[in-house]
Motif scaffolding. Sequence first.
Motif, PDB file in Angstrom:
ATOM      1  N   GLY A  37       0.813  -1.208   0.000  1.00 32.57           N
ATOM      2  CA  GLY A  37       0.000   0.000   0.000  1.00 32.57           C
ATOM      3  C   GLY A  37       0.845   1.256   0.000  1.00 32.57           C
ATOM      4  O   GLY A  37       0.562   2.219  -0.725  1.00 32.57           O
ATOM      5  N   LEU A  38       1.901   1.233   0.795  1.00 30.95           N
ATOM      6  CA  LEU A  38       2.807   2.380   0.872  1.00 30.95           C
ATOM      7  C   LEU A  38       3.484   2.630  -0.472  1.00 30.95           C
ATOM      8  O   LEU A  38       3.534   3.769  -0.965  1.00 30.95           O
ATOM      9  N   ILE A 182       2.152  -3.570 -11.728  1.00 30.53           N
ATOM     10  CA  ILE A 182       2.836  -4.839 -11.428  1.00 30.53           C
ATOM     11  C   ILE A 182       2.722  -5.160  -9.947  1.00 30.53           C
ATOM     12  O   ILE A 182       2.457  -6.301  -9.562  1.00 30.53           O
ATOM     13  N   LEU A 183       2.894  -4.136  -9.123  1.00 29.63           N
ATOM     14  CA  LEU A 183       2.835  -4.346  -7.679  1.00 29.63           C
ATOM     15  C   LEU A 183       1.425  -4.728  -7.233  1.00 29.63           C
ATOM     16  O   LEU A 183       1.253  -5.556  -6.329  1.00 29.63           O
ATOM     17  N   THR A 184       0.429  -4.168  -7.877  1.00 26.27           N
ATOM     18  CA  THR A 184      -0.952  -4.487  -7.524  1.00 26.27           C
ATOM     19  C   THR A 184      -1.250  -5.966  -7.749  1.00 26.27           C
ATOM     20  O   THR A 184      -1.746  -6.662  -6.848  1.00 26.27           O
ATOM     21  N   PHE A 185      -0.934  -6.465  -8.943  1.00 24.28           N
ATOM     22  CA  PHE A 185      -1.247  -7.857  -9.256  1.00 24.28           C
ATOM     23  C   PHE A 185      -0.343  -8.841  -8.498  1.00 24.28           C
ATOM     24  O   PHE A 185      -0.794  -9.910  -8.077  1.00 24.28           O
ATOM     25  N   ALA A 220      -7.639  -2.129   0.291  1.00 30.22           N
ATOM     26  CA  ALA A 220      -6.533  -1.363   0.867  1.00 30.22           C
ATOM     27  C   ALA A 220      -5.685  -0.696  -0.215  1.00 30.22           C
ATOM     28  O   ALA A 220      -5.314   0.478  -0.106  1.00 30.22           O
ATOM     29  N   MET A 221      -5.374  -1.445  -1.278  1.00 28.75           N
ATOM     30  CA  MET A 221      -4.533  -0.886  -2.342  1.00 28.75           C
ATOM     31  C   MET A 221      -5.269   0.188  -3.143  1.00 28.75           C
ATOM     32  O   MET A 221      -4.671   1.166  -3.597  1.00 28.75           O
ATOM     33  N   ALA A 222      -6.586   0.033  -3.311  1.00 30.22           N
ATOM     34  CA  ALA A 222      -7.362   1.046  -4.024  1.00 30.22           C
ATOM     35  C   ALA A 222      -7.354   2.366  -3.263  1.00 30.22           C
ATOM     36  O   ALA A 222      -7.192   3.445  -3.857  1.00 30.22           O
TER      37      ALA A 222
END
Length: 235
Positions: A37-38, A182-185, A220-222
């Motif tokens: 997330g950061l 890339i980090l999201t998936f 959280a990521m959104a």
Amino acid sequence: MLAWLQPKPKEKHAMASVGWLRAAVLGANDGILSLSGLLIGVSSADASRRSIALTGVSGLIAGAMSMAAGEYVSVSSQADLESADLDLERQEMEQNWDEEVVELSNVYMTRGLDQELAHTVATKLMEHDALEAHAREELGINMYSVAKPVQASFSSAGAFSAGAILPLATALLSPVEHVTIILTFSTLFFLAFLGFVGAQIGGANKMRAILRVTILGVIAMAVTSLVGKFFDTEP
């Protein structure tokens, strides 16, 4: 004829691993999700690779130290409470032994034993190890697995670091312009794999565990991505 006397294979219950499994999954999940997330928030603001790397390393170290300190304080408080209760119980047994036998007998009577048998069991157990018997039955304390603050602190920091290193390595190895996607998936994959492993070890429903961690991860990521976009100051 004496087959019933032969020892049976010991069953493996999932509850036997619930303590360390909960701590390991919680720490690793926190490491993956918080650092992802950061980094997603920072990369969404079109940060440079140097900024992403600095943020990731700082987040990993700060998070591990925070987890270690928090776990140490929490488990130390638990250990202090356990110690105080055991001291009080030890004092009560020194002063009122017969009353403590009756108290333990009443515990077994509430579990279905008749008064005579309950008194016999309580007496035998207290003759063997009075404090251990009362700690287990009255206080719910297992004398062989009392709280260990230092061990819990290192374990929590290690679990967090093991989880956090995955998104950090992914961010550092990805093209800077594609870090966010890339980090999201990859984070979703890490979370799903962690949910699968935790369910496998604990004997729980695997699909439910995977869905639980991935859905929460998406949320959280959104949120952090939106924060990064909001503070993007690049023209």
